[in-house]
Design a protein around this motif. Structure first.
Motif, PDB file in Angstrom:
ATOM      1  N   GLY A  99      25.777  -4.634 -15.063  1.00  0.00           N
ATOM      2  CA  GLY A  99      25.077  -2.824 -15.509  1.00  0.00           C
ATOM      3  C   GLY A  99      24.870  -1.715 -14.824  1.00  0.00           C
ATOM      4  N   HIS A 100      24.798  -2.136 -13.871  1.00  0.00           N
ATOM      5  CA  HIS A 100      24.850  -1.172 -12.269  1.00  0.00           C
ATOM      6  C   HIS A 100      25.642   0.014 -12.038  1.00  0.00           C
ATOM      7  N   LEU A 101      24.598   1.077 -11.849  1.00  0.00           N
ATOM      8  CA  LEU A 101      25.562   1.953 -10.884  1.00  0.00           C
ATOM      9  C   LEU A 101      25.106   2.657 -10.320  1.00  0.00           C
ATOM     10  N   SER A 102      25.023   3.297  -9.153  1.00  0.00           N
ATOM     11  CA  SER A 102      24.241   3.872  -8.682  1.00  0.00           C
ATOM     12  C   SER A 102      24.978   5.247  -7.749  1.00  0.00           C
ATOM     13  N   ILE A 103      24.685   6.225  -7.863  1.00  0.00           N
ATOM     14  CA  ILE A 103      26.101   7.306  -6.995  1.00  0.00           C
ATOM     15  C   ILE A 103      24.733   7.902  -5.865  1.00  0.00           C
ATOM     16  N   VAL A 104      25.081   7.716  -4.859  1.00  0.00           N
ATOM     17  CA  VAL A 104      24.137   7.845  -3.629  1.00  0.00           C
ATOM     18  C   VAL A 104      25.027   7.868  -2.667  1.00  0.00           C
ATOM     19  N   TYR A 105      24.658   7.667  -1.424  1.00  0.00           N
ATOM     20  CA  TYR A 105      25.166   8.024   0.168  1.00  0.00           C
ATOM     21  C   TYR A 105      25.450   6.245   0.735  1.00  0.00           C
ATOM     22  N   HIS A 106      26.713   6.349   1.594  1.00  0.00           N
ATOM     23  CA  HIS A 106      26.889   5.469   2.232  1.00  0.00           C
ATOM     24  C   HIS A 106      25.314   5.382   3.058  1.00  0.00           C
ATOM     25  N   HIS A 107      25.096   3.740   3.419  1.00  0.00           N
ATOM     26  CA  HIS A 107      23.902   2.870   4.303  1.00  0.00           C
ATOM     27  C   HIS A 107      24.580   2.797   5.544  1.00  0.00           C
ATOM     28  N   PRO A 148      26.075  14.798  -5.692  1.00  0.00           N
ATOM     29  CA  PRO A 148      25.505  14.278  -6.491  1.00  0.00           C
ATOM     30  C   PRO A 148      24.124  14.559  -7.085  1.00  0.00           C
ATOM     31  N   ALA A 149      23.743  15.269  -5.222  1.00  0.00           N
ATOM     32  CA  ALA A 149      22.155  15.752  -5.745  1.00  0.00           C
ATOM     33  C   ALA A 149      21.507  17.347  -6.461  1.00  0.00           C
ATOM     34  N   GLU A 150      23.211  17.952  -6.701  1.00  0.00           N
ATOM     35  CA  GLU A 150      23.406  19.069  -7.202  1.00  0.00           C
ATOM     36  C   GLU A 150      23.761  19.428  -8.832  1.00  0.00           C
ATOM     37  N   VAL A 151      24.041  18.288  -9.214  1.00  0.00           N
ATOM     38  CA  VAL A 151      24.976  18.130 -10.348  1.00  0.00           C
ATOM     39  C   VAL A 151      23.995  17.957 -11.505  1.00  0.00           C
ATOM     40  N   GLU A 183       0.292  -1.273   0.097  1.00  0.00           N
ATOM     41  CA  GLU A 183       0.077  -0.442   0.254  1.00  0.00           C
ATOM     42  C   GLU A 183       1.013   1.357   0.171  1.00  0.00           C
ATOM     43  N   VAL A 184       2.279   1.018   0.112  1.00  0.00           N
ATOM     44  CA  VAL A 184       3.169   2.092   0.203  1.00  0.00           C
ATOM     45  C   VAL A 184       3.738   2.131  -1.261  1.00  0.00           C
ATOM     46  N   THR A 185       4.527   3.488  -1.559  1.00  0.00           N
ATOM     47  CA  THR A 185       5.491   3.634  -3.003  1.00  0.00           C
ATOM     48  C   THR A 185       6.606   4.191  -2.751  1.00  0.00           C
ATOM     49  N   LEU A 186       7.957   3.420  -2.948  1.00  0.00           N
ATOM     50  CA  LEU A 186       8.510   4.516  -2.902  1.00  0.00           C
ATOM     51  C   LEU A 186       8.693   5.871  -3.795  1.00  0.00           C
ATOM     52  N   LYS A 187       8.723   6.633  -3.160  1.00  0.00           N
ATOM     53  CA  LYS A 187       8.601   8.178  -3.587  1.00  0.00           C
ATOM     54  C   LYS A 187      10.141   8.808  -4.913  1.00  0.00           C
ATOM     55  N   GLY A 188      10.959   7.927  -4.147  1.00  0.00           N
ATOM     56  CA  GLY A 188      12.586   8.464  -4.799  1.00  0.00           C
ATOM     57  C   GLY A 188      12.496   7.410  -5.434  1.00  0.00           C
ATOM     58  N   PHE A 189      11.827   6.690  -6.769  1.00  0.00           N
ATOM     59  CA  PHE A 189      12.308   5.925  -8.031  1.00  0.00           C
ATOM     60  C   PHE A 189      11.991   6.764  -9.479  1.00  0.00           C
ATOM     61  N   VAL A 190      12.748   7.217 -10.340  1.00  0.00           N
ATOM     62  CA  VAL A 190      12.275   8.164 -11.101  1.00  0.00           C
ATOM     63  C   VAL A 190      11.300   7.245 -12.050  1.00  0.00           C
ATOM     64  N   ASP A 237      15.606   4.771  -2.344  1.00  0.00           N
ATOM     65  CA  ASP A 237      15.222   5.824  -3.245  1.00  0.00           C
ATOM     66  C   ASP A 237      15.591   6.835  -3.333  1.00  0.00           C
ATOM     67  N   TYR A 238      17.122   6.769  -4.093  1.00  0.00           N
ATOM     68  CA  TYR A 238      17.457   8.377  -4.682  1.00  0.00           C
ATOM     69  C   TYR A 238      17.222   8.838  -5.360  1.00  0.00           C
TER      70      TYR A 238
END
Length: 217
Positions: A108-116, A145-148, A24-31, A77-78
């Motif tokens: 083929g994956h790449l994540s540029i996020v923040y350490h868990h 990366p949130a500002e790039v 019933e919840v969908t994360l908002k941080g996936f394009v 979900d960044y």
């Protein structure tokens, strides 16, 4: 299930996943949350498990949790539309799932996020860094990366080994020098030009070469 019931056992050096999925919840941080439809369709519905645990068990579990920043259950979900931060997939590899049945789909994956554990640290996780799966911190921890954006142009990140492990422990004795560079440029249309340079420093990298790849999301 009552207090004291044994619900599972883990042997050897393996860990135990603790997660709650709420459809019933969908994360908002996936394009594009539909990336997960053909593999791990639960991911866009993964919620903070600590929000679903009553006291006093909640406080007991949080005391064992090495992550001290909110949300205490972490974040996956960044994505921010029009920004570098988040998840990317190499063009032509069918996104998150890659070719169905392929066991090394993460190549083929790449994540540029923040350490868990320490979300103040920019983290680059890449499935193919000179033929190896690697995760790094960013030397100097900038730019965010949130500002790039597309207007920023090419960005060079010098990559160093993370200093904190998954249990919150500090790594001692690991190399502290730059392990390589990743050059990225955000493009229009949810695309990202990427090239990795293992063993190089920022001064060695003049720009993209014919080996650059396009990632998308």
């Amino acid at each position: 299930v009552k207090a004291g019931h044994v619900v599972g056992k883990v042997g050897g050096g393996h860990g135990l996943d603790f997660a709650i999925v709420n459809t019933e919840v969908t994360l908002k941080g996936f394009v594009r949350p539909e990336h997960f439809t053909n593999r791990d369709p639960y991911k866009p519905h993964t919620v903070d498990p600590f929000d679903y645990v009553d006291e006093p068990l909640k406080s007991q579990l949080l005391a064992l949790n090495p992550r001290k920043a909110a949300p205490r259950g972490g974040k996956i979900d960044y994505d921010i539309d029009g920004r570098l931060v988040g998840n990317w997939y190499k063009q032509g590899t069918s996104g998150y799932a890659a070719r169905r049945g392929q066991l090394d789909y993460w190549l083929g994956h790449l994540s540029i996020v923040y350490h868990h554990i320490d979300p103040t640290q920019i983290t680059v996780s890449i499935g193919d860094f000179g033929g190896k799966v690697r995760q790094f911190w960013v030397k100097a921890n900038a730019p965010d990366p949130a500002e790039v954006s597309v207007a920023t142009g090419p960005i060079k990140y010098e990559l160093v080994y993370a200093r904190i492990g998954s249990a919150g422990q500090t790594y001692e004795g690991i190399p502290t020098g730059v392990q390589g560079v990743i050059l990225v440029q955000l493009l229009e249309g949810h695309k990202l030009r990427v090239e990795a340079f293992p063993g190089k420093s920022a001064g060695d990298v003049r720009g993209f070469t014919d080996s650059a790849a396009i990632y998308e999301r």
